[in-house]
Design an enzyme around this catalytic site. Structure first.
Site, PDB file in Angstrom:
ATOM      1  N   LYS A  14      62.284 -30.018 -25.102  1.00 14.16           N
ATOM      2  CA  LYS A  14      63.043 -29.345 -26.172  1.00 14.16           C
ATOM      3  C   LYS A  14      63.872 -28.188 -25.607  1.00 14.16           C
ATOM      4  O   LYS A  14      65.054 -28.049 -25.917  1.00 14.16           O
ATOM      5  CB  LYS A  14      62.088 -28.813 -27.267  1.00 14.16           C
ATOM      6  CG  LYS A  14      61.227 -29.887 -27.913  1.00 14.16           C
ATOM      7  CD  LYS A  14      60.326 -29.345 -29.026  1.00 14.16           C
ATOM      8  CE  LYS A  14      59.272 -28.366 -28.592  1.00 14.16           C
ATOM      9  NZ  LYS A  14      58.196 -28.943 -27.746  1.00 14.16           N
ATOM     10  N   ARG A  89      56.581 -26.451 -37.298  1.00 15.10           N
ATOM     11  CA  ARG A  89      55.459 -27.136 -36.667  1.00 15.10           C
ATOM     12  C   ARG A  89      54.366 -27.490 -37.666  1.00 15.10           C
ATOM     13  O   ARG A  89      53.334 -28.031 -37.266  1.00 15.10           O
ATOM     14  CB  ARG A  89      54.854 -26.214 -35.624  1.00 15.10           C
ATOM     15  CG  ARG A  89      55.282 -26.504 -34.192  1.00 15.10           C
ATOM     16  CD  ARG A  89      54.693 -25.399 -33.350  1.00 15.10           C
ATOM     17  NE  ARG A  89      54.385 -25.748 -32.015  1.00 15.10           N
ATOM     18  CZ  ARG A  89      55.167 -25.440 -30.973  1.00 15.10           C
ATOM     19  NH1 ARG A  89      56.326 -24.880 -31.156  1.00 15.10           N
ATOM     20  NH2 ARG A  89      54.778 -25.736 -29.765  1.00 15.10           N
ATOM     21  N   ARG A 128      55.337 -27.469 -14.164  1.00 14.37           N
ATOM     22  CA  ARG A 128      56.009 -26.226 -14.544  1.00 14.37           C
ATOM     23  C   ARG A 128      55.081 -25.024 -14.379  1.00 14.37           C
ATOM     24  O   ARG A 128      55.511 -23.931 -14.028  1.00 14.37           O
ATOM     25  CB  ARG A 128      56.499 -26.306 -15.997  1.00 14.37           C
ATOM     26  CG  ARG A 128      57.271 -25.049 -16.413  1.00 14.37           C
ATOM     27  CD  ARG A 128      57.754 -25.118 -17.839  1.00 14.37           C
ATOM     28  NE  ARG A 128      56.644 -25.281 -18.750  1.00 14.37           N
ATOM     29  CZ  ARG A 128      56.772 -25.482 -20.040  1.00 14.37           C
ATOM     30  NH1 ARG A 128      57.972 -25.565 -20.564  1.00 14.37           N
ATOM     31  NH2 ARG A 128      55.723 -25.622 -20.806  1.00 14.37           N
ATOM     32  N   ARG A 134      53.462 -19.030 -17.549  1.00 13.03           N
ATOM     33  CA  ARG A 134      52.933 -19.182 -18.907  1.00 13.03           C
ATOM     34  C   ARG A 134      51.434 -19.456 -18.855  1.00 13.03           C
ATOM     35  O   ARG A 134      50.992 -20.411 -18.214  1.00 13.03           O
ATOM     36  CB  ARG A 134      53.657 -20.324 -19.629  1.00 13.03           C
ATOM     37  CG  ARG A 134      54.949 -19.873 -20.294  1.00 13.03           C
ATOM     38  CD  ARG A 134      55.688 -21.017 -20.951  1.00 13.03           C
ATOM     39  NE  ARG A 134      54.920 -21.697 -21.995  1.00 13.03           N
ATOM     40  CZ  ARG A 134      55.451 -22.574 -22.824  1.00 13.03           C
ATOM     41  NH1 ARG A 134      56.751 -22.869 -22.743  1.00 13.03           N
ATOM     42  NH2 ARG A 134      54.705 -23.164 -23.733  1.00 13.03           N
ATOM     43  N   ARG A 146      46.927 -28.179 -26.783  1.00 11.12           N
ATOM     44  CA  ARG A 146      48.274 -28.081 -27.363  1.00 11.12           C
ATOM     45  C   ARG A 146      48.721 -29.440 -27.897  1.00 11.12           C
ATOM     46  O   ARG A 146      49.314 -29.520 -28.978  1.00 11.12           O
ATOM     47  CB  ARG A 146      49.262 -27.572 -26.310  1.00 11.12           C
ATOM     48  CG  ARG A 146      49.107 -26.084 -26.026  1.00 11.12           C
ATOM     49  CD  ARG A 146      49.742 -25.678 -24.719  1.00 11.12           C
ATOM     50  NE  ARG A 146      51.183 -25.880 -24.692  1.00 11.12           N
ATOM     51  CZ  ARG A 146      51.922 -25.777 -23.575  1.00 11.12           C
ATOM     52  NH1 ARG A 146      51.343 -25.470 -22.427  1.00 11.12           N
ATOM     53  NH2 ARG A 146      53.226 -25.971 -23.633  1.00 11.12           N
TER      54      ARG A 146
HETATM   55  P1  AP5 Z   1      60.684 -28.121 -21.603  1.00  9.69           P
HETATM   56  O1  AP5 Z   1      62.123 -28.342 -21.815  1.00  9.69           O
HETATM   57  O2  AP5 Z   1      60.208 -26.767 -21.314  1.00  9.69           O
HETATM   58  O3  AP5 Z   1      59.847 -28.767 -22.817  1.00  9.69           O
HETATM   59  P2  AP5 Z   1      59.488 -28.166 -24.230  1.00  9.69           P
HETATM   60  O4  AP5 Z   1      59.476 -29.315 -25.161  1.00  9.69           O
HETATM   61  O5  AP5 Z   1      60.364 -27.016 -24.535  1.00  9.69           O
HETATM   62  O6  AP5 Z   1      57.979 -27.729 -23.909  1.00  9.69           O
HETATM   63  P3  AP5 Z   1      57.197 -26.405 -24.256  1.00  9.69           P
HETATM   64  O7  AP5 Z   1      56.025 -26.374 -23.309  1.00  9.69           O
HETATM   65  O8  AP5 Z   1      58.081 -25.227 -24.284  1.00  9.69           O
HETATM   66  O9  AP5 Z   1      56.697 -26.770 -25.657  1.00  9.69           O
HETATM   67  P4  AP5 Z   1      55.658 -26.122 -26.564  1.00  9.69           P
HETATM   68  O10 AP5 Z   1      55.997 -26.730 -27.837  1.00  9.69           O
HETATM   69  O11 AP5 Z   1      54.259 -26.285 -26.110  1.00  9.69           O
HETATM   70  O12 AP5 Z   1      55.905 -24.557 -26.375  1.00  9.69           O
HETATM   71  P5  AP5 Z   1      56.510 -23.460 -27.323  1.00  9.69           P
HETATM   72  O13 AP5 Z   1      57.091 -22.447 -26.428  1.00  9.69           O
HETATM   73  O14 AP5 Z   1      57.346 -24.043 -28.367  1.00  9.69           O
HETATM   74  O15 AP5 Z   1      60.217 -29.114 -20.435  1.00  9.69           O
HETATM   75  C1  AP5 Z   1      58.914 -29.082 -19.930  1.00  9.69           C
HETATM   76  C2  AP5 Z   1      58.960 -29.285 -18.400  1.00  9.69           C
HETATM   77  O16 AP5 Z   1      59.395 -30.595 -18.121  1.00  9.69           O
HETATM   78  C3  AP5 Z   1      59.938 -28.340 -17.678  1.00  9.69           C
HETATM   79  O17 AP5 Z   1      59.400 -27.963 -16.454  1.00  9.69           O
HETATM   80  C4  AP5 Z   1      61.187 -29.201 -17.499  1.00  9.69           C
HETATM   81  O18 AP5 Z   1      61.921 -28.823 -16.375  1.00  9.69           O
HETATM   82  C5  AP5 Z   1      60.590 -30.591 -17.348  1.00  9.69           C
HETATM   83  N1  AP5 Z   1      61.463 -31.643 -17.882  1.00  9.69           N
HETATM   84  C6  AP5 Z   1      62.280 -31.573 -18.979  1.00  9.69           C
HETATM   85  N2  AP5 Z   1      62.907 -32.746 -19.186  1.00  9.69           N
HETATM   86  C7  AP5 Z   1      62.466 -33.595 -18.189  1.00  9.69           C
HETATM   87  C8  AP5 Z   1      62.771 -34.944 -17.866  1.00  9.69           C
HETATM   88  N3  AP5 Z   1      63.631 -35.680 -18.603  1.00  9.69           N
HETATM   89  N4  AP5 Z   1      62.132 -35.503 -16.803  1.00  9.69           N
HETATM   90  C9  AP5 Z   1      61.245 -34.772 -16.061  1.00  9.69           C
HETATM   91  N5  AP5 Z   1      60.947 -33.482 -16.305  1.00  9.69           N
HETATM   92  C10 AP5 Z   1      61.541 -32.897 -17.374  1.00  9.69           C
HETATM   93  O19 AP5 Z   1      55.193 -22.867 -28.009  1.00  9.69           O
HETATM   94  C11 AP5 Z   1      54.222 -22.154 -27.291  1.00  9.69           C
HETATM   95  C12 AP5 Z   1      53.137 -21.651 -28.227  1.00  9.69           C
HETATM   96  O20 AP5 Z   1      53.690 -20.716 -29.156  1.00  9.69           O
HETATM   97  C13 AP5 Z   1      52.446 -22.706 -29.107  1.00  9.69           C
HETATM   98  O21 AP5 Z   1      51.386 -23.343 -28.442  1.00  9.69           O
HETATM   99  C14 AP5 Z   1      51.974 -21.856 -30.275  1.00  9.69           C
HETATM  100  O22 AP5 Z   1      50.813 -21.137 -29.948  1.00  9.69           O
HETATM  101  C15 AP5 Z   1      53.114 -20.857 -30.448  1.00  9.69           C
HETATM  102  N6  AP5 Z   1      54.157 -21.327 -31.400  1.00  9.69           N
HETATM  103  C16 AP5 Z   1      55.484 -21.545 -31.115  1.00  9.69           C
HETATM  104  N7  AP5 Z   1      56.134 -21.965 -32.205  1.00  9.69           N
HETATM  105  C17 AP5 Z   1      55.232 -22.018 -33.199  1.00  9.69           C
HETATM  106  C18 AP5 Z   1      55.283 -22.426 -34.559  1.00  9.69           C
HETATM  107  N8  AP5 Z   1      56.437 -22.841 -35.122  1.00  9.69           N
HETATM  108  N9  AP5 Z   1      54.143 -22.353 -35.301  1.00  9.69           N
HETATM  109  C19 AP5 Z   1      52.987 -21.920 -34.768  1.00  9.69           C
HETATM  110  N10 AP5 Z   1      52.844 -21.550 -33.481  1.00  9.69           N
HETATM  111  C20 AP5 Z   1      53.959 -21.599 -32.695  1.00  9.69           C
HETATM  112 MG    MG Z   2      59.979 -24.945 -24.955  1.00  9.14          MG
END
Ligand code: AP5
Ligand code: MG
Length: 190
Positions: A14, A89, A128, A134, A146
């Site tokens: 994402k 979410r 990552r 993180r 997660r």
């Molecule tokens: P990346 O692009 O970082 O993926 P992402 O989908 O953004 O993954 P996140 O880990 O950021 O998702 P998340 O939902 O767990 O975290 P968030 O910050 O939202 O890619 C991942 C890796 O893969 C990178 O290294 C990238 O380079 C690699 N990659 C990308 N594309 C690729 C490809 N095609 N091939 C190979 N490699 C690839 O949330 C974190 C925490 O915050 C949650 O756990 C929760 O506690 C809280 N939180 C956030 N939002 C909310 C909400 N709305 N409600 C409640 N809690 C929330």
């Molecule tokens: Mg992200």
């Protein structure tokens, strides 16, 4: 105005695809994970409250998120459009987002989901974790938490957008550029 919900499990890409989308379409990136991590880093009361959940791979309570997003949208009403990354979410958050948008005379154009297998997600996140700093990227149990939170609480949010005929899914496995190409086709069709 294009207002996109970019959807998918942890590690689906994402954040990676959002960066490319904002460049191409001039949209404003609203990542709730990034916003929360900024609060955490600044050691605000909100950040300290959120940290307890984030470091266990659990969702932060809805009211915290909804307030944060409402402020961000109201402050940027004149943006060309928004990419919501990591929000909504839960179904409660999805309902709140519709209201936030309506309050600002805006609406969601569509949800686009990146589909990726659990094995691939775990590999990506562990990789990552070597450099991201993180806390929630560091071990397999936490990553599984997660993904579990996603499966039980977040995956059903797709039904909310399906019911509005606003749900589109694409294959999230492949090169970053080939996925972006498919994503752009979906965006252009909105
Ligand atoms: P990346 O692009 O970082 O993926 P992402 O989908 O953004 O993954 P996140 O880990 O950021 O998702 P998340 O939902 O767990 O975290 P968030 O910050 O939202 O890619 C991942 C890796 O893969 C990178 O290294 C990238 O380079 C690699 N990659 C990308 N594309 C690729 C490809 N095609 N091939 C190979 N490699 C690839 O949330 C974190 C925490 O915050 C949650 O756990 C929760 O506690 C809280 N939180 C956030 N939002 C909310 C909400 N709305 N409600 C409640 N809690 C929330
Ligand atoms: Mg992200």
């Amino acid at each position: 105005m294009l207002n996109i919900v970019l959807f998918g499990p942890p590690g689906a890409g994402k954040g990676t695809q959002s960066e490319k989308l904002i460049e191409k379409y001039g949209l404003l990136h609203l990542s709730t994970g990034d916003l929360l991590r900024a609060e955490l880093k600044a050691e605000t009361p909100l950040g300290q409250e959120a940290k307890k959940y984030m470091n266990e791979g659990k969702l932060v309570p809805d009211d915290v998120l909804i307030g944060m997003v409402a402020n961000k949208v109201a402050d940027n009403k004149d943006a060309k459009g928004f990419i919501f990354d990591g929000f909504p979410r839960t179904t409660v958050q999805a309902e709140a987002l519709d209201k936030i948008m309506a309050d600002n005379e805006l609406s969601i154009s569509g949800m686009i989901a990146l589909e990726v297998t659990e094995e691939e997600l775990t590999q990506r996140i562990l990789e990552r974790g070597k450099t991201s700093g993180r806390a929630d990227d560091q071990n397999e149990d936490l990553i599984r938490n997660r993904i579990q939170e996603y499966e039980t609480k977040t995956a059903p949010v797709s039904n909310f957008y399906k019911a509005q005929d606003k749900y589109f899914a694409i294959d999230g496995i492949g090169t970053i550029d080939s996925i972006f190409e498919e994503l752009c086709k979906a965006v252009d069709a909105l």
